[in-house]
Structure formats: C-alpha cells, structure tokens
Design an enzyme around this catalytic site. Structure first.
Site, short mmCIF file in Angstrom:
data_model
loop_
_atom_site.label_atom_id
_atom_site.label_comp_id
_atom_site.label_asym_id
_atom_site.label_seq_id
_atom_site.Cartn_x
_atom_site.Cartn_y
_atom_site.Cartn_z
N LYS A 67 -15.84 -14.53 0.99
CA LYS A 67 -14.86 -13.80 0.78
C LYS A 67 -13.95 -13.25 1.96
CE LYS A 67 -16.10 -12.27 -3.97
NZ LYS A 67 -15.94 -11.06 -4.95
N ASP A 79 -0.89 -7.98 0.00
CA ASP A 79 -1.22 -6.51 0.75
C ASP A 79 -2.52 -6.03 0.49
OD1 ASP A 79 1.18 -6.85 2.18
OD2 ASP A 79 2.00 -5.28 1.14
N ASP A 103 -10.50 -8.55 -7.97
CA ASP A 103 -11.61 -7.82 -8.15
C ASP A 103 -11.74 -6.45 -8.85
OD1 ASP A 103 -13.63 -10.07 -8.00
OD2 ASP A 103 -13.84 -9.42 -5.89
N ALA A 131 -20.69 2.12 -1.93
CA ALA A 131 -19.74 1.91 -0.94
C ALA A 131 -19.84 0.68 -0.33
CB ALA A 131 -19.77 3.16 0.17
N GLY A 133 -18.68 -3.86 -0.63
CA GLY A 133 -17.55 -4.31 -1.05
C GLY A 133 -16.89 -4.20 -2.36
N ASN A 154 -22.96 7.57 -1.81
CA ASN A 154 -23.30 6.47 -1.16
C ASN A 154 -24.82 7.11 -0.55
OD1 ASN A 154 -23.58 3.60 -1.10
ND2 ASN A 154 -23.09 3.92 1.16
#
Ligand code: ATR
Length: 283
Positions: A67, A79, A103, A131, A133, A154
């Site tokens: 990705k 953007d 996503d 926290a 992707g 997190n």
C-alpha cells in the site's frame, strides 16, 4: 467495455475481493473479471505494474505489503491517499495510474449504513483503539466527515500522536489515552472502534480493553472479521452495546473502489448478509 480488474498483494490467500467485485460487476450489468495477482517480495512491483498496463487492466486494489511502496510508481495520487501515505485502489486511465484510498471512507460508509443516526450527529464521542495503518485511514475519514470528538488509545502513544497530527487543520478535538485509561473512561464514548489485530485468529480470547464501564447502547465496532464475533464485540454485546462487524469495512471499501473504476454505485446490503454467512461458516 470489459472491466479487467485485480488485486495485488502478498500473500493473498482466500481473499473475498474477487467474489465481491465479480458480484458487483454482475449486479451492475457490466462484463469483466477481477483476479488476484500475488507478487512475492523478491519480484519487481514496477515490472508487474507495467505488465498490467499492457494487458489493458482498468484498475486494481492493493493490499499488504504494497500500500505504501506502490506510490512511487503512480502518476498521480488523490489528496486523501497522499495524507494517509497509503493507496488501496488504482485507476488506470489512458495509460496513467492514479492512486486512491477507500479504506477509511469505506469504514465510515459501513458505520453509517448500519447506524444512520451516526451520520448526522457529528458530536458523537468516538474512541479509536489502535494507531496503525487502519486507524490512520479511519481517523482521516472521520475528521473529513466532520466528527468533532475522536480520542485515540494505543499501546504506543507516539503512534497515536502521529495520527493526531493529521487533524491539525480541522476542527476535531483529540485526546490521547493509554489502553488502561481507555478502559477506565469507556463510559464517556458513544462509538468505540477497535482497529488493532488484537482478538484476531488465532488469538481470539483477548480484547484490547476492558469494557466493563461501557455505556448501554454505545456502538462497539471491530474491524477484525476473522472471527466475526470477536471477544471485544461479544463483551460489548453482553454489556448492552450495539455491535458493528468488521466485514462491512471490507465490503464498503470495495464498493467505493468499484465506483472509482466504473462510475456505478452498486447496493451492498444483500452482499453484506451473504458475506456474514460465509464468514460465520468459516469461523
Ligand atoms: P494495520 O495496518 O493493520 O493497522 P499495524 O500498522 O501493524 O496494522 O497496527 C497495528 C496496531 O495494533 C497498532 O495500534 C498496535 O499498537 P502499537 O502501535 O503499540 O504497536 C496494535 N497492536 C498490535 N498488537 C497489539 C497488542 N498485543 N496489544 C496492544 N496493541 C497491539
């Protein structure tokens, strides 16, 4: 037009994406196919993409671990995907590649489809657990949709801090919490979104936080879909929360990608039910 579509990643295993997109193609009355292209780490991503263009592919999805690494091979990037630093969908138009990320927006669409009240109430107190992707994409999409209160908990606070920076230009207020603090303050939240791999097979007996203080009627959402009923969701349900299953994020990010490739929005409600049955059978 014949829509030749695909998915790149490694390993791909039993991906549900071909089934989802081939159903969308059929439902939209379009001819086409969606194939998996496993690219091993030692293969050249650049050469593979070049081959794709030559075969007349219209678009493809990208999953782990490409990705981020695909970005240098694109001609342009929207953007949102640029802000997230990750692309999951590529459109090929006149030999040029444009990158998108569906996503986060797919997740938000899945949430508001299940709980329409969430769409218009931007003051809902939201807690993001994790926290990585996935959390990054969801946080971006929620801030973009205008939600004003999104806290992040997190294990590593620095990663949460990095995500918070993404909202520096918008009106969202974000406090950072440890996982223990998140458990203590669980009653403060209307929507709790579990974005980590905690609770995923084969470690199904763990939940990222203690939910004993959860508010009755709160929405507990987990992006893990193997198993579909994670411990986090089972605990939340037992405490009177409403639950939101992880497979719908996969489905609605696909619906958005399909819109980018074909310009058509295909209803996904029936597919969500079928997908749930398949996953229940598998787990
Ligand atoms: P993804 O891209 O799928 O979100 P990731 O970037 O590897 O995956 O992120 C994983 C997330 O799960 C992170 O929030 C990670 O916490 P850290 O930032 O502290 O590493 C979280 N995570 C993974 N295993 C965990 C565990 N056993 N306990 C708590 N958090 C965990």
């Amino acid at each position: 037009m014949h829509y030749k579509l695909g998915l790149i990643g490694y390993p791909l295993g039993h991906s549900l994406s071909p089934w989802i997109h081939e159903t969308f193609l059929r439902d939209a009355g379009l001819s086409g196919s969606y194939e998996k292209y496993e690219i091993a780490p030692e293969d050249s991503l650049k050469a593979m993409i070049q081959k794709f263009i030559e075969t007349g592919i219209k678009g493809f999805n990208i999953t782990v671990p490409y990705k981020e690494t695909v970005i240098p091979y694109l001609d342009s990037i929207e953007d949102k995907a640029s802000k997230m630093g990750a692309v999951n969908t590529v459109l090929i138009h006149e030999g040029k590649l444009k990158g998108y990320n569906t996503d986060g927006a797919g997740y938000v669409r899945s949430l508001i489809t299940a709980f329409p009240e969430v769409e218009h109430d931007k003051d809902k107190r939201i807690l993001l657990l994790g926290a990585g992707g996935a959390a990054r994409g969801i946080y971006c999409a929620l801030t973009e949709a205008g939600y004003r209160f999104i806290d992040i908990a997190n294990r590593t606070l620095q990663s949460a801090e990095n995500i918070k920076q993404l909202a520096s230009e918008c009106t969202t207020t974000t406090n950072l919490l440890t996982l223990a603090e998140a458990g203590h303050k669980a009653s403060d939240y209307d929507v709790l979104i579990q974005t980590t791999s905690v609770g995923m097979e084969p470690n199904e007996d763990v939940s990222i936080i203690n939910l004993d203080r959860l508010k009755i009627g709160a929405i507990a959402s987990d992006i893990v879909y193997k198993p579909l009923d994670t411990k986090f969701l089972k605990d939340a349900k037992a405490l009177g929360a409403r639950i939101h299953h992880g497979h719908t994020m996969l489905l609605y990010q696909a619906q958005l990608a399909f819109e980018i490739w074909t310009g058509k929005r295909v209803p996904a409600n029936q597919l969500a039910l079928q997908m749930k049955k398949i996953l229940e059978g598998a787990s």
